[in-house]
Enzyme design. Sequence first.
Site: not given
Length: 333
Positions: A245, A274, A295
Amino acid sequence: MTKTKKPLVVVTRKLPDSVELRMRELFDARFNPDDKPMTQGQLAEAVKTADVLVPTVTDRIDASVLSKSGEQLKLIANFGNGVDNIDVATAVQRGITVTNTPGVLTEDTADMTMALVLAVPRRLVEGSAVLASDTEWTGWTPTWMLGHRIWGKRLGIIGMGRIGQAVARRARAFGLQIHYNNRRRVAPKIEEELDATYWESLDQMLARMDIISVNCPHTPATYHLLSARRLKLLRPQAYIVNTSRGEVIDENALARLIESGDIAGAGLDVFEHEPAVNPKLVKLARAGKVVLLPHMGSATLEGRVDMGEKVIINIKTFMDGHRPPDRVLPSML
């Protein structure tokens, strides 16, 4: 005999066709055909009527959304391994069970982690860009596009859970020495299998590694775990890879240290804000200092289908009156 009413299941994003088909068969399923992230207002409306909500990493199920939930909402079956997008404590207080999809993304994410471990020191993206650009390649030379060998280097894994261990197994095959920091030391059997060295002090490990792989979940305790202070502990020849993350790393500090040459580079599949990507990181990527991916760590068809099947099992088990296999509790975070 009266037919049992199917639970209303609201799914916030487009899922693989086979998963949606099975959900239609089992539940009164409402899907998101546009595959655009729902707004906080739309999520609040969804929890008013749903018996089960199936959100993804792009959906922030916070206290304000949960405060709008109707009494019938009893399950949030997250389509994802992490649950940092959900206020689990508030959900549990309101009598709502939360589940996730652990295990099924392990190998895919570990593959992507290893790809970045290779891509950054060996300058794979830079090399590929040469052939895809308008610049003519004049052929091999002894001193051009030199990267760094990874065989024999020290890999420091932050978070030795399923994914961290899967990364370690791959890295060993590439001749990397395995080191790790974790909330708890893993079993001696696992350490022996991976030939892994445990560091109780993250600071001490960071100062001695050639490559750092971030594989811990994002929790309040891991927010900016790699702070500006800790990033300064890294050696100038060290690289960082993050497929966990974005919030675990202070991105601005990382960008400054790479730009100044105090860190050699980074491979990032996740970002702090994001879908926004830090412009400083984009600039460094254009300069060949950083490899950025959108991602993609768990982005395989097989993985997404497996995730969907986990969600369905959790819903079906819960609706049958049993404890779902992948229940998440605040104490686990």
